[in-house]
Design an enzyme around this catalytic site. Sequence first.
Site, short mmCIF file in Angstrom:
data_model
loop_
_atom_site.label_atom_id
_atom_site.label_comp_id
_atom_site.label_asym_id
_atom_site.label_seq_id
_atom_site.Cartn_x
_atom_site.Cartn_y
_atom_site.Cartn_z
N HIS A 42 3.02 78.24 8.74
CA HIS A 42 2.93 79.70 7.98
C HIS A 42 1.80 80.34 8.67
CE1 HIS A 42 0.48 77.67 4.98
NE2 HIS A 42 0.11 78.94 4.93
N GLU B 87 6.87 92.82 15.30
CA GLU B 87 7.67 93.04 16.62
C GLU B 87 8.76 92.38 16.71
OE1 GLU B 87 6.74 92.57 21.41
OE2 GLU B 87 5.60 91.45 20.09
N GLU C 255 3.26 83.61 4.25
CA GLU C 255 2.75 83.19 3.08
C GLU C 255 2.34 84.64 2.51
OE1 GLU C 255 -1.33 81.48 0.81
OE2 GLU C 255 -0.37 80.45 2.54
N HIS D 26 0.03 91.39 15.16
CA HIS D 26 1.34 91.68 14.89
C HIS D 26 2.08 90.19 14.69
CE1 HIS D 26 2.19 91.93 19.32
NE2 HIS D 26 3.05 90.91 18.95
N ARG E 194 -2.39 89.04 3.08
CA ARG E 194 -2.67 89.54 1.97
C ARG E 194 -1.86 90.96 1.76
NH1 ARG E 194 -7.44 87.06 3.90
NH2 ARG E 194 -8.26 85.53 2.32
N ASN F 263 -3.99 88.93 -4.50
CA ASN F 263 -5.09 88.88 -5.41
C ASN F 263 -5.11 89.76 -6.50
OD1 ASN F 263 -6.44 86.48 -3.79
ND2 ASN F 263 -6.39 88.00 -2.24
#
Length: 130
Positions: free
Chosen positions: A5, A124, A58, A76, A9, A62
């Site tokens: 993965h 992309e 993922e 990207h 954030r 936070n």
Amino acid sequence: MQLLHTMLRVGDLQRSIDFYTRVMGMNLLRTTDRPDQKYSLAFVGYGQGNQEGQAEIELTYNYGVDRYELGSAYGHIALLTQDAYAQCEKIRAAGGKITREAGPVKGGSTVIAFVEDPDGYKVELIERKR
């Protein structure tokens, strides 16, 4: 070795889940909420993700952070598509932001396009016909 993965954030977890599932056509694979550690995770991907040998994204929220500076190092994420032109139309119709229309890469013939997610991350689209 296998790529599992990439972690991004995000400032609003539900907004990002909505973008990657509704606009980009991924599946929500699993979520985790860790209130004691003050973060929540959502994994998205195509098919069943890692279970089918596919990489996942993922999405990490936070608590209390609604925006991040992306910096100049991030480039990207690239996704394979059979028709970049049609994919751009689907993304646009679903409310997605196309930042580079589908067309040949400069100096080449590969058709690409770029989309921007709600946090400003670039995605992309690379066209490869089967």
